[in-house]
Design a protein around this motif. Structure first.
Motif, PDB file in Angstrom:
ATOM      1  N   PHE A 195       0.817  -1.207   0.000  1.00 18.70           N
ATOM      2  CA  PHE A 195       0.000   0.000   0.000  1.00 18.70           C
ATOM      3  C   PHE A 195       0.855   1.263   0.000  1.00 18.70           C
ATOM      4  N   GLY A 196       2.048   1.175   0.577  1.00 20.54           N
ATOM      5  CA  GLY A 196       2.955   2.320   0.520  1.00 20.54           C
ATOM      6  C   GLY A 196       3.338   2.660  -0.903  1.00 20.54           C
ATOM      7  N   GLN A 197       3.509   1.629  -1.726  1.00 25.44           N
ATOM      8  CA  GLN A 197       3.807   1.866  -3.139  1.00 25.44           C
ATOM      9  C   GLN A 197       2.631   2.545  -3.827  1.00 25.44           C
ATOM     10  N   SER A 198       1.418   2.163  -3.446  1.00 28.69           N
ATOM     11  CA  SER A 198       0.224   2.772  -4.036  1.00 28.69           C
ATOM     12  C   SER A 198       0.167   4.265  -3.744  1.00 28.69           C
ATOM     13  N   VAL A 199       0.371   4.618  -2.474  1.00 26.37           N
ATOM     14  CA  VAL A 199       0.319   6.029  -2.089  1.00 26.37           C
ATOM     15  C   VAL A 199       1.424   6.814  -2.791  1.00 26.37           C
ATOM     16  N   THR A 200       2.614   6.222  -2.871  1.00 27.80           N
ATOM     17  CA  THR A 200       3.734   6.893  -3.534  1.00 27.80           C
ATOM     18  C   THR A 200       3.460   7.087  -5.016  1.00 27.80           C
ATOM     19  N   MET A 201       2.855   6.098  -5.658  1.00 23.81           N
ATOM     20  CA  MET A 201       2.525   6.227  -7.075  1.00 23.81           C
ATOM     21  C   MET A 201       1.566   7.394  -7.310  1.00 23.81           C
ATOM     22  N   ILE A 202       0.520   7.482  -6.482  1.00 21.58           N
ATOM     23  CA  ILE A 202      -0.439   8.566  -6.637  1.00 21.58           C
ATOM     24  C   ILE A 202       0.243   9.912  -6.431  1.00 21.58           C
ATOM     25  N   ALA A 203       1.072  10.000  -5.388  1.00 18.88           N
ATOM     26  CA  ALA A 203       1.766  11.257  -5.101  1.00 18.88           C
ATOM     27  C   ALA A 203       2.629  11.684  -6.274  1.00 18.88           C
ATOM     28  N   ASP A 204       3.406  10.764  -6.811  1.00 17.29           N
ATOM     29  CA  ASP A 204       4.302  11.107  -7.914  1.00 17.29           C
ATOM     30  C   ASP A 204       3.525  11.461  -9.177  1.00 17.29           C
ATOM     31  N   LEU A 210       5.259  14.726  -0.613  1.00 14.40           N
ATOM     32  CA  LEU A 210       4.901  14.285   0.733  1.00 14.40           C
ATOM     33  C   LEU A 210       5.957  14.695   1.752  1.00 14.40           C
ATOM     34  N   ASP A 211       5.507  14.842   3.000  1.00 15.17           N
ATOM     35  CA  ASP A 211       6.412  15.272   4.071  1.00 15.17           C
ATOM     36  C   ASP A 211       7.542  14.282   4.310  1.00 15.17           C
ATOM     37  N   GLY A 212       7.254  13.012   4.191  1.00 18.38           N
ATOM     38  CA  GLY A 212       8.240  11.982   4.523  1.00 18.38           C
ATOM     39  C   GLY A 212       7.556  10.646   4.591  1.00 18.38           C
ATOM     40  N   PRO A 213       7.924   9.798   5.559  1.00 12.51           N
ATOM     41  CA  PRO A 213       7.288   8.479   5.692  1.00 12.51           C
ATOM     42  C   PRO A 213       5.778   8.595   5.874  1.00 12.51           C
ATOM     43  N   LEU A 214       5.074   7.571   5.408  1.00  8.99           N
ATOM     44  CA  LEU A 214       3.621   7.567   5.517  1.00  8.99           C
ATOM     45  C   LEU A 214       3.198   7.364   6.969  1.00  8.99           C
ATOM     46  N   LEU A 215       2.015   7.868   7.291  1.00  6.01           N
ATOM     47  CA  LEU A 215       1.401   7.622   8.593  1.00  6.01           C
ATOM     48  C   LEU A 215       0.613   6.328   8.483  1.00  6.01           C
ATOM     49  N   ALA A 216       1.063   5.296   9.193  1.00  5.58           N
ATOM     50  CA  ALA A 216       0.433   3.976   9.116  1.00  5.58           C
ATOM     51  C   ALA A 216      -0.209   3.639  10.448  1.00  5.58           C
ATOM     52  N   THR A 217      -1.475   3.202  10.416  1.00  5.28           N
ATOM     53  CA  THR A 217      -2.186   2.862  11.642  1.00  5.28           C
ATOM     54  C   THR A 217      -2.965   1.571  11.468  1.00  5.28           C
ATOM     55  N   HIS A 218      -3.157   0.873  12.585  1.00  4.95           N
ATOM     56  CA  HIS A 218      -3.931  -0.369  12.611  1.00  4.95           C
ATOM     57  C   HIS A 218      -4.861  -0.311  13.806  1.00  4.95           C
ATOM     58  N   ALA A 241     -13.012  -7.192  13.806  1.00  6.80           N
ATOM     59  CA  ALA A 241     -12.926  -6.234  12.703  1.00  6.80           C
ATOM     60  C   ALA A 241     -11.607  -5.482  12.821  1.00  6.80           C
ATOM     61  N   GLN A 242     -11.098  -5.039  11.660  1.00  7.12           N
ATOM     62  CA  GLN A 242      -9.814  -4.342  11.637  1.00  7.12           C
ATOM     63  C   GLN A 242      -9.811  -3.271  10.562  1.00  7.12           C
ATOM     64  N   ARG A 243      -9.034  -2.231  10.822  1.00  7.18           N
ATOM     65  CA  ARG A 243      -8.826  -1.192   9.811  1.00  7.18           C
ATOM     66  C   ARG A 243      -7.336  -0.881   9.717  1.00  7.18           C
ATOM     67  N   PHE A 244      -6.788  -1.079   8.533  1.00  4.67           N
ATOM     68  CA  PHE A 244      -5.414  -0.705   8.236  1.00  4.67           C
ATOM     69  C   PHE A 244      -5.455   0.542   7.356  1.00  4.67           C
ATOM     70  N   ARG A 245      -4.608   1.519   7.689  1.00  6.58           N
ATOM     71  CA  ARG A 245      -4.657   2.798   6.961  1.00  6.58           C
ATOM     72  C   ARG A 245      -3.244   3.330   6.741  1.00  6.58           C
ATOM     73  N   TRP A 246      -3.014   3.823   5.514  1.00  3.69           N
ATOM     74  CA  TRP A 246      -1.736   4.454   5.174  1.00  3.69           C
ATOM     75  C   TRP A 246      -2.043   5.812   4.554  1.00  3.69           C
ATOM     76  N   GLN A 247      -1.442   6.866   5.113  1.00  5.29           N
ATOM     77  CA  GLN A 247      -1.737   8.220   4.656  1.00  5.29           C
ATOM     78  C   GLN A 247      -0.445   8.961   4.300  1.00  5.29           C
ATOM     79  N   GLY A 248      -0.497   9.631   3.157  1.00  9.54           N
ATOM     80  CA  GLY A 248       0.567  10.539   2.770  1.00  9.54           C
ATOM     81  C   GLY A 248       0.208  11.942   3.214  1.00  9.54           C
TER      82      GLY A 248
END
Length: 358
Positions: A195-204, A210-218, A241-248
């Motif tokens: 998912f980090g690659q996905s966010v980076t692809m969209i950003a580019d 982006l500021d730096g490393p992604l904000l990742a939460t579970h 139930a679970q939620r995984f999230r990666w934010q740029g």
């Protein structure tokens, strides 16, 4: 031109891939790799759980036998990737399509793979669904209808009771585990590799810095009463139930989000971030957002199972798995025609499905 293809592994995805390869007018199935000795020698149609589909292709667990077939491409879909195997295929002149990573490997060490591609004049393409398809392809396509984009997201909502792999549900996906066990899980980092690659692809692609490393939460939600699932009963107080999230982030504010929400139904689960009513009303889906001028919001159905489906059948052939497999299968012709190296779908022509041939 017809491309000769080997299917590597025959799990949920691999079975659907065999069907897809056989039905694709531009592809020919020439080999199948299996992990277990019990599957060796079985026909690919039997392994695909299609007794009506007799291919004449017998499964093997010998890598040398498959390389000797000199296929144009291997659809590589074991449970976990082994880079040394991929390198060996590429060096041998065999293109590789895989749903297991390399979607946009900007921050990965790809020296060995790039060298193998150069040596074999071959291509590696990472694809799939979430990540590797829906996560970034659909929002990027949608953004083409807007200007001044300020926020992009893609969210998955999946009822995991339809996933027919009890051991994976419990031991890898953490269902039925304690909140303390979830804190020590490798899943956030493991999933984040894709998912980090996905966010980076969209950003580019869109021009976000982006500021730096992604904000990742579970986050997890617990059962409030016993919940019946394919892996057994989830008792109260255990993960349901679970939620995984990666934010740029840009200047500390989220501008891109990739998120996956997994749950065992919508009943008897504590409410906090898990809004059972909203999820139950909307159903399983992908929800995509592009905040821009004009904004675009899309919710898609069909890839997820519907409530009126036979869940025993869904566990054998989940439409999400079929969609993931077909995104791989339909990519094979354009990958085989591409130049050497790691190619993302930003580098390749549009991938399309084929009309049914009667």
């Amino acid at each position: 031109m017809t491309y000769r293809v080997v299917q590597w592994a025959t799990g949920n995805l691999g079975r659907a891939a065999i069907e897809g390869i056989v039905s694709h007018p531009d592809l020919e199935l020439v080999g199948v790799w299996v992990h277990s000795k019990e599957k060796v020698g079985k026909d690919a149609g039997e392994l695909a759980q299609r007794p009506d589909l007799i291919t004449g292709i017998k499964a093997t667990n010998d890598i040398d036998t498959l390389i000797a077939l000199q296929p144009d491409c291997i659809l590589y879909s074991p449970l976990m990737p082994i880079e040394e195997e991929i390198v060996r295929f590429l060096q041998a002149g065999i293109n590789v399509v895989t749903p297991l990573g390399w979607f946009y490997p900007k921050h990965l060490n790809t020296t060995a793979i790039e060298a193998a591609c150069k040596q074999g004049n071959t291509t590696l393409h990472g694809t799939g669904i979430h990540p590797g398809g829906v996560t970034e392809k659909w929002p990027l396509i949608m953004s083409g209808f807007s200007r001044d984009v300020t926020y992009v997201s893609c969210e998955e909502y999946s009822d995991c009771r339809t996933y027919g792999a009890p051991d994976v549900l419990h031991e890898i996906m953490l269902f039925g585990k304690t909140p303390e066990q979830a804190k020590d899980s490798f899943m956030l980092q493991f999933l984040g590799a894709g998912f980090g690659q996905s966010v980076t692809m969209i950003a580019d692609a869109m021009g976000f810095t982006l500021d730096g490393p992604l904000l990742a939460t579970h986050e997890v939600a617990l059962a409030t009463a016993p919940i019946d699932t394919p892996m057994g009963i989830i008792e109260p107080g255990l993960i349901a139930a679970q939620r995984f999230r990666w934010q740029g982030l840009v200047n500390g504010e989220p501008v891109i989000k990739a998120e996956t929400n997994w749950y065992m139904g919508t009943d008897n689960i504590e409410t906090d971030w898990f809004d059972a009513k909203v999820i139950a009303d909307r159903g399983e889906c992908f929800a995509m957002t592009v905040d821009a001028d004009p904004p675009v919001y899309i919710t898609t159905h069909g890839i997820h199972p519907t409530r009126d489906m036979d869940w025993a059948e869904v566990q054998k052939r989940n439409p999400g798995m079929v969609a993931t497999a077909m995104h791989c299968v339909n990519s094979i012709p354009v990958v085989c025609a591409a130049g050497p190296g790691i190619k993302t779908y930003l580098d390749l022509p549009i991938v399309v499905g084929k009309a049914k041939v009667n």
